[in-house]
Design an enzyme around this catalytic site. Structure first.
Site, PDB file in Angstrom:
ATOM      1  N   GLY A  46      -7.662   1.762   1.439  1.00 25.12           N
ATOM      2  CA  GLY A  46      -7.027   1.308   0.207  1.00 25.12           C
ATOM      3  C   GLY A  46      -6.215   2.426  -0.420  1.00 25.12           C
ATOM      4  N   GLN A  51      -1.591   7.115  -6.599  1.00 24.09           N
ATOM      5  CA  GLN A  51      -2.066   8.163  -5.693  1.00 24.09           C
ATOM      6  C   GLN A  51      -0.919   8.854  -4.948  1.00 24.09           C
ATOM      7  OE1 GLN A  51      -5.337   5.426  -4.013  1.00 24.09           O
ATOM      8  NE2 GLN A  51      -6.204   7.467  -3.775  1.00 24.09           N
ATOM      9  N   CYS A  94     -12.621   8.675  -1.417  1.00 22.54           N
ATOM     10  CA  CYS A  94     -11.297   8.397  -1.966  1.00 22.54           C
ATOM     11  C   CYS A  94     -10.298   9.372  -1.365  1.00 22.54           C
ATOM     12  CB  CYS A  94     -11.358   8.558  -3.489  1.00 22.54           C
ATOM     13  SG  CYS A  94      -9.779   8.295  -4.307  1.00 22.54           S
ATOM     14  N   LEU A  95      -9.130   8.878  -1.024  1.00 22.24           N
ATOM     15  CA  LEU A  95      -8.104   9.759  -0.447  1.00 22.24           C
ATOM     16  C   LEU A  95      -7.671  10.834  -1.446  1.00 22.24           C
ATOM     17  CD1 LEU A  95      -5.923   7.128   1.464  1.00 22.24           C
ATOM     18  CD2 LEU A  95      -7.512   8.773   2.461  1.00 22.24           C
ATOM     19  N   HIS A 136     -12.413  -0.416  -6.894  1.00 24.86           N
ATOM     20  CA  HIS A 136     -12.143   1.027  -6.794  1.00 24.86           C
ATOM     21  C   HIS A 136     -10.652   1.288  -7.027  1.00 24.86           C
ATOM     22  CE1 HIS A 136     -12.514   5.099  -4.641  1.00 24.86           C
ATOM     23  NE2 HIS A 136     -11.213   4.893  -4.696  1.00 24.86           N
ATOM     24  N   GLU A 137      -9.803   0.494  -6.363  1.00 22.25           N
ATOM     25  CA  GLU A 137      -8.348   0.686  -6.493  1.00 22.25           C
ATOM     26  C   GLU A 137      -7.870   0.325  -7.892  1.00 22.25           C
ATOM     27  OE1 GLU A 137      -6.893   2.391  -4.327  1.00 22.25           O
ATOM     28  OE2 GLU A 137      -8.474   2.198  -2.832  1.00 22.25           O
ATOM     29  N   HIS A 140      -8.068   3.089 -10.260  1.00 22.84           N
ATOM     30  CA  HIS A 140      -6.951   4.044 -10.174  1.00 22.84           C
ATOM     31  C   HIS A 140      -5.832   3.667 -11.146  1.00 22.84           C
ATOM     32  CE1 HIS A 140      -8.026   6.767  -6.958  1.00 22.84           C
ATOM     33  NE2 HIS A 140      -8.309   5.787  -6.123  1.00 22.84           N
TER      34      HIS A 140
HETATM   35 ZN    ZN Z   1      -9.469   6.053  -4.439  1.00 27.14          ZN
END
Ligand code: ZN
Length: 174
Positions: A46, A51, A94-95, A136-137, A140
């Protein structure tokens, strides 16, 4: 399609609240294509636009385990209409918080409303991994990271270590 740079914590941009997308046009679709490419390249499931430094309410996801059969999903301006009172726990990463993982509780099921890749209104009722990923996304988009759910001590430790990693010069092999 272009692979973009993924921002990592600590970074003030990641804490911004993303803006509503007024219209899903060519520019937004190009952004979604780039986001998907960037996500696959980083082996993520995701990615939110913020991000890669773009404060727009856009998310891409692909939770299919099979790399041959990709199943990209696009969410523009997602809104949660209802949530389950029951929760489920996943170990999340998470990235934007590389190499750290922690258990997070989130509502098990949720019903969301969003615009798809073509700007068409959609409603999705989901549970399990997909429900967790979407939530989660969507965090962000509000400038929230999963480490915000951890104890202050644990969060501080992670952010400190991530900042130290950033101070190191880039390693090059020539
Ligand atoms: Zn994330």
């Amino acid at each position: 399609m272009t692979i973009r740079k993924i921002l990592t914590e600590p970074n003030k941009i990641l804490r911004q609240v993303s803006k509503t997308v007024e219209f899903v046009g060519k520019e937004e679709q190009r952004l979604m294509d780039d986001m998907l490419e960037t996500m696959y390249h980083a082996n993520g499931i995701g990615l939110a636009a913020i991000q890669i430094g773009i404060p727009k309410r856009i998310i891409v996801l692909d939770i299919s385990k099979n790399k041959e059969k990709k199943n990209p999903m696009y969410f523009v301006n997602p809104v949660i209409n209802s949530k389950d009172s029951e929760s489920s726990t996943y170990e999340e990463g998470c990235l934007s918080v590389p190499n750290y993982f922690a258990e997070v509780d989130r509502p098990k099921k949720c019903k969301i409303q969003y615009l798809d890749y073509n700007g068409k209104k959609q409603i999705l009722e989901t549970d399990g991994l997909l429900a967790t990923c979407i939530q989660h996304e969507m965090d962000h988009l509000e400038g929230i990271l999963f480490i915000d759910y951890l104890s202050k001590l644990k969060k501080t430790m992670i952010v400190k270590k991530l900042s130290k990693q950033k101070e190191k010069p880039d390693r090059i092999i020539v």
